[in-house]
Design a protein around this motif. Sequence first.
Motif, PDB file in Angstrom:
ATOM      1  N   ASP A 127      48.853   9.459 -26.031  1.00  0.00           N
ATOM      2  CA  ASP A 127      48.578   8.408 -25.054  1.00  0.00           C
ATOM      3  C   ASP A 127      48.258   9.027 -23.687  1.00  0.00           C
ATOM      4  N   VAL A 128      47.216   8.503 -23.080  1.00  0.00           N
ATOM      5  CA  VAL A 128      46.810   8.951 -21.747  1.00  0.00           C
ATOM      6  C   VAL A 128      46.674   7.724 -20.851  1.00  0.00           C
ATOM      7  N   THR A 129      47.458   7.685 -19.781  1.00  0.00           N
ATOM      8  CA  THR A 129      47.390   6.601 -18.805  1.00  0.00           C
ATOM      9  C   THR A 129      46.730   7.132 -17.544  1.00  0.00           C
ATOM     10  N   LYS A 130      45.707   6.409 -17.089  1.00  0.00           N
ATOM     11  CA  LYS A 130      44.952   6.868 -15.920  1.00  0.00           C
ATOM     12  C   LYS A 130      45.143   5.916 -14.753  1.00  0.00           C
ATOM     13  N   TYR A 131      45.358   6.502 -13.579  1.00  0.00           N
ATOM     14  CA  TYR A 131      45.483   5.758 -12.334  1.00  0.00           C
ATOM     15  C   TYR A 131      44.446   6.273 -11.345  1.00  0.00           C
ATOM     16  N   PHE A 132      43.932   5.369 -10.543  1.00  0.00           N
ATOM     17  CA  PHE A 132      43.116   5.801  -9.410  1.00  0.00           C
ATOM     18  C   PHE A 132      44.025   5.848  -8.191  1.00  0.00           C
ATOM     19  N   VAL A 133      44.071   7.001  -7.539  1.00  0.00           N
ATOM     20  CA  VAL A 133      44.907   7.160  -6.345  1.00  0.00           C
ATOM     21  C   VAL A 133      43.996   7.383  -5.142  1.00  0.00           C
ATOM     22  N   SER A 134      44.398   6.834  -4.006  1.00  0.00           N
ATOM     23  CA  SER A 134      43.574   6.941  -2.803  1.00  0.00           C
ATOM     24  C   SER A 134      43.829   8.239  -2.054  1.00  0.00           C
ATOM     25  N   SER A 135      45.090   8.595  -1.911  1.00  0.00           N
ATOM     26  CA  SER A 135      45.486   9.805  -1.194  1.00  0.00           C
ATOM     27  C   SER A 135      46.990   9.961  -1.355  1.00  0.00           C
ATOM     28  N   GLY A 136      47.513  11.070  -0.860  1.00  0.00           N
ATOM     29  CA  GLY A 136      48.954  11.291  -0.958  1.00  0.00           C
ATOM     30  C   GLY A 136      49.267  12.760  -1.140  1.00  0.00           C
ATOM     31  N   PHE A 137      50.432  13.010  -1.715  1.00  0.00           N
ATOM     32  CA  PHE A 137      50.872  14.384  -1.942  1.00  0.00           C
ATOM     33  C   PHE A 137      51.580  14.473  -3.288  1.00  0.00           C
ATOM     34  N   ALA A 138      51.521  15.658  -3.879  1.00  0.00           N
ATOM     35  CA  ALA A 138      52.260  15.945  -5.102  1.00  0.00           C
ATOM     36  C   ALA A 138      53.166  17.140  -4.836  1.00  0.00           C
ATOM     37  N   PHE A 139      54.426  16.977  -5.188  1.00  0.00           N
ATOM     38  CA  PHE A 139      55.411  18.038  -5.012  1.00  0.00           C
ATOM     39  C   PHE A 139      55.838  18.511  -6.400  1.00  0.00           C
ATOM     40  N   ILE A 140      55.454  19.721  -6.742  1.00  0.00           N
ATOM     41  CA  ILE A 140      55.782  20.296  -8.044  1.00  0.00           C
ATOM     42  C   ILE A 140      56.955  21.247  -7.851  1.00  0.00           C
ATOM     43  N   HIS A 141      58.037  20.997  -8.556  1.00  0.00           N
ATOM     44  CA  HIS A 141      59.249  21.794  -8.410  1.00  0.00           C
ATOM     45  C   HIS A 141      59.389  22.790  -9.560  1.00  0.00           C
ATOM     46  N   ALA A 142      60.120  23.858  -9.305  1.00  0.00           N
ATOM     47  CA  ALA A 142      60.282  24.916 -10.301  1.00  0.00           C
ATOM     48  C   ALA A 142      61.131  24.485 -11.486  1.00  0.00           C
ATOM     49  N   ASN A 143      61.849  23.367 -11.351  1.00  0.00           N
ATOM     50  CA  ASN A 143      62.694  22.897 -12.450  1.00  0.00           C
ATOM     51  C   ASN A 143      61.963  21.904 -13.348  1.00  0.00           C
ATOM     52  N   SER A 144      60.609  21.949 -13.326  1.00  0.00           N
ATOM     53  CA  SER A 144      59.760  21.091 -14.174  1.00  0.00           C
ATOM     54  C   SER A 144      59.890  19.617 -13.817  1.00  0.00           C
ATOM     55  N   TYR A 145      60.098  19.358 -12.535  1.00  0.00           N
ATOM     56  CA  TYR A 145      60.042  17.998 -11.989  1.00  0.00           C
ATOM     57  C   TYR A 145      58.808  17.905 -11.091  1.00  0.00           C
ATOM     58  N   ALA A 146      58.152  16.763 -11.116  1.00  0.00           N
ATOM     59  CA  ALA A 146      56.986  16.534 -10.268  1.00  0.00           C
ATOM     60  C   ALA A 146      57.132  15.186  -9.583  1.00  0.00           C
ATOM     61  N   ASP A 147      57.007  15.186  -8.262  1.00  0.00           N
ATOM     62  CA  ASP A 147      57.046  13.958  -7.473  1.00  0.00           C
ATOM     63  C   ASP A 147      55.655  13.717  -6.905  1.00  0.00           C
ATOM     64  N   VAL A 148      55.046  12.609  -7.306  1.00  0.00           N
ATOM     65  CA  VAL A 148      53.716  12.255  -6.834  1.00  0.00           C
ATOM     66  C   VAL A 148      53.854  11.020  -5.948  1.00  0.00           C
ATOM     67  N   ILE A 149      53.452  11.146  -4.696  1.00  0.00           N
ATOM     68  CA  ILE A 149      53.546  10.050  -3.725  1.00  0.00           C
ATOM     69  C   ILE A 149      52.127   9.693  -3.293  1.00  0.00           C
ATOM     70  N   ALA A 150      51.724   8.474  -3.590  1.00  0.00           N
ATOM     71  CA  ALA A 150      50.368   8.025  -3.259  1.00  0.00           C
ATOM     72  C   ALA A 150      50.430   6.850  -2.297  1.00  0.00           C
ATOM     73  N   VAL A 151      49.412   6.748  -1.440  1.00  0.00           N
ATOM     74  CA  VAL A 151      49.332   5.622  -0.511  1.00  0.00           C
ATOM     75  C   VAL A 151      48.967   4.353  -1.264  1.00  0.00           C
ATOM     76  N   GLU A 152      47.980   4.444  -2.142  1.00  0.00           N
ATOM     77  CA  GLU A 152      47.579   3.337  -2.994  1.00  0.00           C
ATOM     78  C   GLU A 152      47.258   3.889  -4.373  1.00  0.00           C
ATOM     79  N   ALA A 153      47.534   3.112  -5.392  1.00  0.00           N
ATOM     80  CA  ALA A 153      47.197   3.508  -6.759  1.00  0.00           C
ATOM     81  C   ALA A 153      47.067   2.261  -7.624  1.00  0.00           C
ATOM     82  N   VAL A 154      46.179   2.330  -8.594  1.00  0.00           N
ATOM     83  CA  VAL A 154      45.962   1.203  -9.500  1.00  0.00           C
ATOM     84  C   VAL A 154      45.501   1.755 -10.842  1.00  0.00           C
ATOM     85  N   PRO A 155      45.978   1.187 -11.951  1.00  0.00           N
ATOM     86  CA  PRO A 155      45.489   1.625 -13.261  1.00  0.00           C
ATOM     87  C   PRO A 155      43.975   1.442 -13.367  1.00  0.00           C
ATOM     88  N   ILE A 156      43.318   2.391 -13.981  1.00  0.00           N
ATOM     89  CA  ILE A 156      41.857   2.357 -14.086  1.00  0.00           C
ATOM     90  C   ILE A 156      41.365   1.080 -14.760  1.00  0.00           C
TER      91      ILE A 156
END
Length: 203
Positions: A127-156
Amino acid sequence: MFRHLTTRILSRPTTVTAARARPFSTDVAAAPAADEAFAEAWKKVIPNIDPPKTPLHFMTPRPSTPSSIPTKLTVNFVLPYASELSAKEVDMVIIPATTGQMGVLPGHVATIAELKPGVMSVHEGNDVTKYFVSSGFAFIHANSYADVIAVEAVPIDQIDPSQVQKGLADFTQKLSSASTDLEKAEAQIGVDVHSALNSALTG
């Protein structure tokens, strides 16, 4: 004078090396330490009242860095007004970084990436879920956690192609007729976003 300047420049690596010796966020203990210095100072001034809680009291312990690479990537995907994914275990995410499309797998090196308008895809098995994001930041951590913060996002699949085409035409017209720097900048942002939307739908 030049010799003194050269000496100063060559002596800087020692300072930089010392600064780099500081631990990264992933090297810090997982459990937040109590702010003992603040509590002690508070008791000296107002001994009859308990000290207020600091932000450390409200932080949940950060998961420690595993000794082996996990099989899943844990993703948090949040917007200013909603949480799209919370501690979701997935196989991979592909984010639209300003440096290009970036795939993130479990065990990815710790990274901070700025997002540009584009498609973020979340891969979970077949399964692949796609979102369109306007802008933001992604924080990738060494413990295999990822925090994605977007200003706006909507499923394609919720994007209306006709509205995208209309918006692209409108902002292209505004860009060609803009007379001030502000009007040009606003129109250019509209063109960039709608162009990325159009590419996401057609690609």
